[in-house]
Write a protein that holds these residues in place. Sequence first.
Motif, PDB file in Angstrom:
ATOM      1  N   VAL A  96       0.836  -1.199   0.000  1.00 32.53           N
ATOM      2  CA  VAL A  96       0.000   0.000   0.000  1.00 32.53           C
ATOM      3  C   VAL A  96       0.875   1.255   0.000  1.00 32.53           C
ATOM      4  CG1 VAL A  96      -1.993  -1.064   1.132  1.00 32.53           C
ATOM      5  CG2 VAL A  96      -0.239   0.073   2.523  1.00 32.53           C
ATOM      6  N   ILE A  97       0.379   2.275  -0.658  1.00 27.74           N
ATOM      7  CA  ILE A  97       1.059   3.565  -0.676  1.00 27.74           C
ATOM      8  C   ILE A  97       0.978   4.213   0.709  1.00 27.74           C
ATOM      9  CG2 ILE A  97       0.820   5.940  -1.519  1.00 27.74           C
ATOM     10  CD1 ILE A  97       0.248   4.861  -4.260  1.00 27.74           C
ATOM     11  N   GLY A  98       2.068   4.822   1.132  1.00 31.19           N
ATOM     12  CA  GLY A  98       2.079   5.486   2.422  1.00 31.19           C
ATOM     13  C   GLY A  98       3.294   6.369   2.586  1.00 31.19           C
ATOM     14  N   PHE A  99       3.342   7.082   3.697  1.00 24.95           N
ATOM     15  CA  PHE A  99       4.443   7.982   4.024  1.00 24.95           C
ATOM     16  C   PHE A  99       5.238   7.436   5.203  1.00 24.95           C
ATOM     17  CE2 PHE A  99       1.152  11.143   2.478  1.00 24.95           C
ATOM     18  CZ  PHE A  99       1.766  11.384   1.259  1.00 24.95           C
ATOM     19  N   SER A 100       6.381   8.024   5.447  1.00 26.17           N
ATOM     20  CA  SER A 100       7.255   7.563   6.530  1.00 26.17           C
ATOM     21  C   SER A 100       7.027   8.304   7.840  1.00 26.17           C
ATOM     22  CB  SER A 100       8.727   7.719   6.115  1.00 26.17           C
ATOM     23  OG  SER A 100       9.022   9.080   5.835  1.00 26.17           O
ATOM     24  N   ASN A 101       6.257   9.418   7.808  1.00 30.46           N
ATOM     25  CA  ASN A 101       6.075  10.186   9.042  1.00 30.46           C
ATOM     26  C   ASN A 101       4.694  10.829   9.086  1.00 30.46           C
ATOM     27  OD1 ASN A 101       6.274  13.030   7.843  1.00 30.46           O
ATOM     28  ND2 ASN A 101       8.217  12.135   7.171  1.00 30.46           N
ATOM     29  N   LEU A 102       4.287  11.224  10.268  1.00 30.31           N
ATOM     30  CA  LEU A 102       2.962  11.799  10.486  1.00 30.31           C
ATOM     31  C   LEU A 102       2.792  13.123   9.753  1.00 30.31           C
ATOM     32  CD1 LEU A 102       0.215  11.854  11.929  1.00 30.31           C
ATOM     33  CD2 LEU A 102       1.374  12.891  13.900  1.00 30.31           C
TER      34      LEU A 102
END
Length: 393
Positions: A96-102
């Motif tokens: 799944v696509i996502g980021f490394s930080n909030l």
Amino acid sequence: MNVLKRCIYGISIVSLASMNIQCKGDKKVEETKLEATATDSVSIAKSEFGKTAKGEQVDLYTLKNQKGMEVNIMTYGGIITSLKVPNKAGVSEEVVIGFSNLEQYTKDNPYFGALIGRYGNRIAKGKFTLDGKEYTLAANNGKNALHGGPEGFHRKVWTVEEAKSGANATLKLKYVSKDLEEGYPGNLTVFVTYTLNNDNSLDVLYEATTDKKTIVNLTQHSYFNLSGDFTKTILDDEVVIDADKLVPVDADLIPTGKLTDVTNTPFDFRKPRVIGKDIEAKDDQLIKGKGYDHCWVLNNQDKGDRFAASAYDPTSGRLLEVYTDQPGIQLYTGNFLDGTLPMRNGGTYAHRTGLCLETQHYPDSPNQKDFPSTVLSPGENYKTKTTFKFSVK
């Protein structure tokens, strides 16, 4: 440190929100780390993921099973930040696509992994009428309302009501949406329960109650790339959608109100169809959506929970099957991904490097008298379930 009070002679019920443990028979308890025992097939771990600009603490929960599946869910937006499943060689990779930080999630982004509400998809002109009263919503998609508005459920910090480790890993999230939040009437209490099973399936159970008549249409907005390689597009994926009809849209992607037959069109996915085969066809609907960004009318709506759709990546061998009791499903092929958003480990997410399969009611249903109703009244219980099941072939 998170702890689990385990009953020596009984079965424990774990509450991660308060860490209060009830043990059958009030037997003696002891404290251990929150991890799977030898008899558990799944585990849950909790960590801090950061704080919002308002100073709200955001936690990240990691759910794992024994079959190589791992899901990370954070309390901000109920977002699935990571989901790893094995390929045909048994290697677990991110899908799944996502980021490394909030911080990246709190910036504008196309709803990566988020819970969507109060109303998934579009509502024309940001308006609808209930019992003769017109409600005006926050418009955030041109003149239309999209996915609950700019401050929808995807931007809220949910509380964890209960989580436990055992035969399955369950994470229950709660959010109370106040009356007229983003323009929607009624105080709406929402529960979303994620359950990771040991057969590499993830159940998503949505529940809601209200104190005033309102509309509800909840969904999950993860972007899947089953190849495990986010430099590749999803155009080679083979998709199946069990639907004889489509919800056609106008130039603003608002339903025309008519349902059309998919036969002999690029929207016929009743048999496996490669996404890239016709996505650039000179079809009026594809031009309007800049690709696939449409809701299909699922078959067998009287059957309740049933097969709805699947996606298969022939290189990795990963197969994703979607089961639901909802009347529709939105296939979105990442048409607006443009290479500006960062990947977790360098690079950016390019055009069509992820696809969404969003189970839901049809777009703009509150303004379409012939569509299934999305109205929820006091005393009623909104309850719907979707399952994402992973395997290889």
